[in-house]
Motif scaffolding. Sequence first.
Motif, PDB file in Angstrom:
ATOM      1  N   ILE A  31       0.827  -1.303  -0.017  1.00  0.00           N
ATOM      2  CA  ILE A  31      -0.001  -0.093  -0.022  1.00  0.00           C
ATOM      3  C   ILE A  31       0.653   1.386  -0.110  1.00  0.00           C
ATOM      4  O   ILE A  31       0.602   2.405  -0.751  1.00  0.00           O
ATOM      5  CB  ILE A  31      -1.020  -0.065   1.126  1.00  0.00           C
ATOM      6  CG1 ILE A  31      -1.929  -1.104   1.053  1.00  0.00           C
ATOM      7  CG2 ILE A  31      -1.593   1.273   1.547  1.00  0.00           C
ATOM      8  CD1 ILE A  31      -2.778  -1.264   2.445  1.00  0.00           C
ATOM      9  N   ASN A  32       2.077   1.256   0.769  1.00  0.00           N
ATOM     10  CA  ASN A  32       2.887   2.485   0.945  1.00  0.00           C
ATOM     11  C   ASN A  32       3.451   2.823  -0.247  1.00  0.00           C
ATOM     12  O   ASN A  32       3.754   3.880  -1.102  1.00  0.00           O
ATOM     13  CB  ASN A  32       3.886   2.234   2.117  1.00  0.00           C
ATOM     14  CG  ASN A  32       3.340   2.431   3.399  1.00  0.00           C
ATOM     15  OD1 ASN A  32       2.272   2.885   3.675  1.00  0.00           O
ATOM     16  ND2 ASN A  32       3.980   2.048   4.408  1.00  0.00           N
ATOM     17  N   ALA A  33       3.966   1.837  -1.013  1.00  0.00           N
ATOM     18  CA  ALA A  33       4.469   1.746  -2.340  1.00  0.00           C
ATOM     19  C   ALA A  33       3.730   2.233  -3.463  1.00  0.00           C
ATOM     20  O   ALA A  33       3.986   3.205  -4.194  1.00  0.00           O
ATOM     21  CB  ALA A  33       5.114   0.503  -2.859  1.00  0.00           C
ATOM     22  N   SER A  34       2.384   2.001  -3.194  1.00  0.00           N
ATOM     23  CA  SER A  34       1.499   2.242  -4.396  1.00  0.00           C
ATOM     24  C   SER A  34       1.074   3.751  -3.968  1.00  0.00           C
ATOM     25  O   SER A  34       0.707   4.521  -5.070  1.00  0.00           O
ATOM     26  CB  SER A  34       0.237   1.433  -4.188  1.00  0.00           C
ATOM     27  OG  SER A  34      -0.446   1.803  -3.104  1.00  0.00           O
ATOM     28  N   ILE A  35       0.965   4.165  -2.833  1.00  0.00           N
ATOM     29  CA  ILE A  35       0.578   5.746  -2.584  1.00  0.00           C
ATOM     30  C   ILE A  35       2.074   6.590  -2.994  1.00  0.00           C
ATOM     31  O   ILE A  35       1.811   7.638  -3.589  1.00  0.00           O
ATOM     32  CB  ILE A  35       0.655   5.799  -0.905  1.00  0.00           C
ATOM     33  CG1 ILE A  35      -0.985   5.055  -0.702  1.00  0.00           C
ATOM     34  CG2 ILE A  35       0.437   7.500  -0.716  1.00  0.00           C
ATOM     35  CD1 ILE A  35      -0.966   5.009   0.911  1.00  0.00           C
ATOM     36  N   LYS A  38       1.586   7.001  -6.776  1.00  0.00           N
ATOM     37  CA  LYS A  38       0.342   7.491  -6.943  1.00  0.00           C
ATOM     38  C   LYS A  38       0.013   8.114  -8.397  1.00  0.00           C
ATOM     39  O   LYS A  38      -1.191   8.066  -8.904  1.00  0.00           O
ATOM     40  CB  LYS A  38      -0.325   8.484  -5.999  1.00  0.00           C
ATOM     41  CG  LYS A  38       0.410   9.601  -5.852  1.00  0.00           C
ATOM     42  CD  LYS A  38      -0.100  10.433  -4.550  1.00  0.00           C
ATOM     43  CE  LYS A  38       0.892  11.714  -4.240  1.00  0.00           C
ATOM     44  NZ  LYS A  38       0.444  12.418  -3.152  1.00  0.00           N
ATOM     45  N   ASP A  39       0.984   8.604  -9.111  1.00  0.00           N
ATOM     46  CA  ASP A  39       0.632   9.256 -10.287  1.00  0.00           C
ATOM     47  C   ASP A  39       0.742   8.251 -11.626  1.00  0.00           C
ATOM     48  O   ASP A  39       0.210   8.503 -12.585  1.00  0.00           O
ATOM     49  CB  ASP A  39       2.011  10.149 -10.566  1.00  0.00           C
ATOM     50  CG  ASP A  39       1.958  11.492  -9.702  1.00  0.00           C
ATOM     51  OD1 ASP A  39       1.006  11.799  -9.247  1.00  0.00           O
ATOM     52  OD2 ASP A  39       3.074  12.071  -9.472  1.00  0.00           O
ATOM     53  N   LYS A  40       0.945   6.925 -11.246  1.00  0.00           N
ATOM     54  CA  LYS A  40       0.942   5.930 -12.016  1.00  0.00           C
ATOM     55  C   LYS A  40       0.272   4.587 -12.021  1.00  0.00           C
ATOM     56  O   LYS A  40      -0.188   4.053 -12.653  1.00  0.00           O
ATOM     57  CB  LYS A  40       2.442   5.603 -12.257  1.00  0.00           C
ATOM     58  CG  LYS A  40       3.266   6.367 -12.764  1.00  0.00           C
ATOM     59  CD  LYS A  40       4.937   5.941 -12.940  1.00  0.00           C
ATOM     60  CE  LYS A  40       5.907   7.017 -13.506  1.00  0.00           C
ATOM     61  NZ  LYS A  40       7.230   6.391 -13.931  1.00  0.00           N
ATOM     62  N   LEU A  41      -0.010   4.427 -10.469  1.00  0.00           N
ATOM     63  CA  LEU A  41      -1.075   3.467 -10.108  1.00  0.00           C
ATOM     64  C   LEU A  41      -1.765   4.077  -9.030  1.00  0.00           C
ATOM     65  O   LEU A  41      -1.342   4.235  -7.876  1.00  0.00           O
ATOM     66  CB  LEU A  41      -0.261   2.369  -9.566  1.00  0.00           C
ATOM     67  CG  LEU A  41      -1.012   1.218  -8.802  1.00  0.00           C
ATOM     68  CD1 LEU A  41      -1.581   0.271 -10.045  1.00  0.00           C
ATOM     69  CD2 LEU A  41      -0.203   0.056  -8.205  1.00  0.00           C
ATOM     70  N   GLU A  42      -2.988   4.401  -9.311  1.00  0.00           N
ATOM     71  CA  GLU A  42      -3.916   4.937  -7.991  1.00  0.00           C
ATOM     72  C   GLU A  42      -4.341   4.197  -6.953  1.00  0.00           C
ATOM     73  O   GLU A  42      -4.698   2.992  -7.254  1.00  0.00           O
ATOM     74  CB  GLU A  42      -5.046   5.538  -8.849  1.00  0.00           C
ATOM     75  CG  GLU A  42      -6.212   6.369  -7.908  1.00  0.00           C
ATOM     76  CD  GLU A  42      -7.288   7.110  -8.604  1.00  0.00           C
ATOM     77  OE1 GLU A  42      -8.043   7.389  -7.880  1.00  0.00           O
ATOM     78  OE2 GLU A  42      -7.306   7.142  -9.729  1.00  0.00           O
ATOM     79  N   TYR A  43      -3.954   4.523  -5.766  1.00  0.00           N
ATOM     80  CA  TYR A  43      -4.459   4.066  -4.660  1.00  0.00           C
ATOM     81  C   TYR A  43      -5.950   4.290  -4.319  1.00  0.00           C
ATOM     82  O   TYR A  43      -5.895   5.680  -4.193  1.00  0.00           O
ATOM     83  CB  TYR A  43      -3.391   4.320  -3.394  1.00  0.00           C
ATOM     84  CG  TYR A  43      -3.962   3.871  -2.046  1.00  0.00           C
ATOM     85  CD1 TYR A  43      -4.053   2.521  -1.814  1.00  0.00           C
ATOM     86  CD2 TYR A  43      -3.996   4.779  -0.864  1.00  0.00           C
ATOM     87  CE1 TYR A  43      -4.457   2.127  -0.685  1.00  0.00           C
ATOM     88  CE2 TYR A  43      -4.701   4.481   0.320  1.00  0.00           C
ATOM     89  CZ  TYR A  43      -4.828   3.088   0.480  1.00  0.00           C
ATOM     90  OH  TYR A  43      -5.174   2.880   1.750  1.00  0.00           O
TER      91      TYR A  43
END
Length: 358
Positions: A31-35, A38-43
């Motif tokens: 989750i932290n990595a996806s945040i 966030k510009d490329k993989l929306e959390y």
Amino acid sequence: MLNTDKFVVGLIKKGYTHLCVVPCSFAKNLINASINYKDKLEYLPCASEAVACSVAAGLKMSGKKPIVIVQSSGLTNMGSCITSLLNPYEILFPIIVSWRTYTEGDSEIQHRHLSTKLPNLIEAYGYKSIILNKSEIDVAISQIDSCSDHKFICLLEEDTFSEVSLNEENKLNLSKFQKRSKYLEILNKSFNQTDELIIGTTGNTAREMYHHMPSTNNFYMAGNMGGALSIGLGAAKAGKKVTVCGGDAEFVMHLGGITTSGRYKNLKLSYIIFDNESNKSTGGQNSYQDHLDYLEIAKASGISYLFEINTIDEFKNYLKKTRDIKEISVARVKCSYDTMSPRPSKKTIIDSKNIFSP
């Protein structure tokens, strides 16, 4: 253990667009990595697992590539969505479910049943379970891809992903607010010689109540996130005096609790929403709910006594004002983080139900 950043980059290269999530500590680093990306993989944090599943279905049917991430107990909240939406409409997308184990004295009791029965539950939904590979990123991503074409659900074991901290711009700063434990200590002084029932929602709130409210009649709700207010309503309808200690993420999971409660008058029921803007129990990520006005929602649900609290003195005044009110009240208390508190023993948690006895 998988390198989390490389795994997320791999998902992005594969075209995945959204992570529809109800946070779990096992998935904290993912989750932290996806945040951070966030510009490329929306959390996309969701109020409940059923919401996450439905949002993902809408995304998938609209041409996007979502992934759903929930914890094992939350998979039960998705049951109706899976069996009455995904299955009949043949909608497939990756679902990652943390496989919470259970060890007596070292695990939350709500995970005991599914620690062994999770694969059976998945099979009952018409899916097969596969354990997400912990050592090879290419294999793990291939498993995720397979869930887009087959009725597989990926099981996430503990320590699958390497440590990832949130970038500074994604961290919360609540330093101007008092810690929740300080408010709980005041509750302990206010209700230590009364018949008031104190119901604590799952996670850190109930744990902190155990350590900071030793003299009150406490029910430590393990699991059943979003259900604390409804339990309180039931007890109040049975004639009890009740205070519910909830939280911001807990508030939205089952909003039907507040809309149902607002129907009733002449009940001694106080609902305290401790708002630290985060999912503290699952890694401290932002709950992204600053667009909500909790008290306006309560007001629209029929609650008349509403309190906005930002300081200890305001909290003390709130307790004085509501002492003799025989109506439902809702208070939003802005607070900061506390350190992680050890959980009460299984026996203590189970025995806490005795406070409801006539």
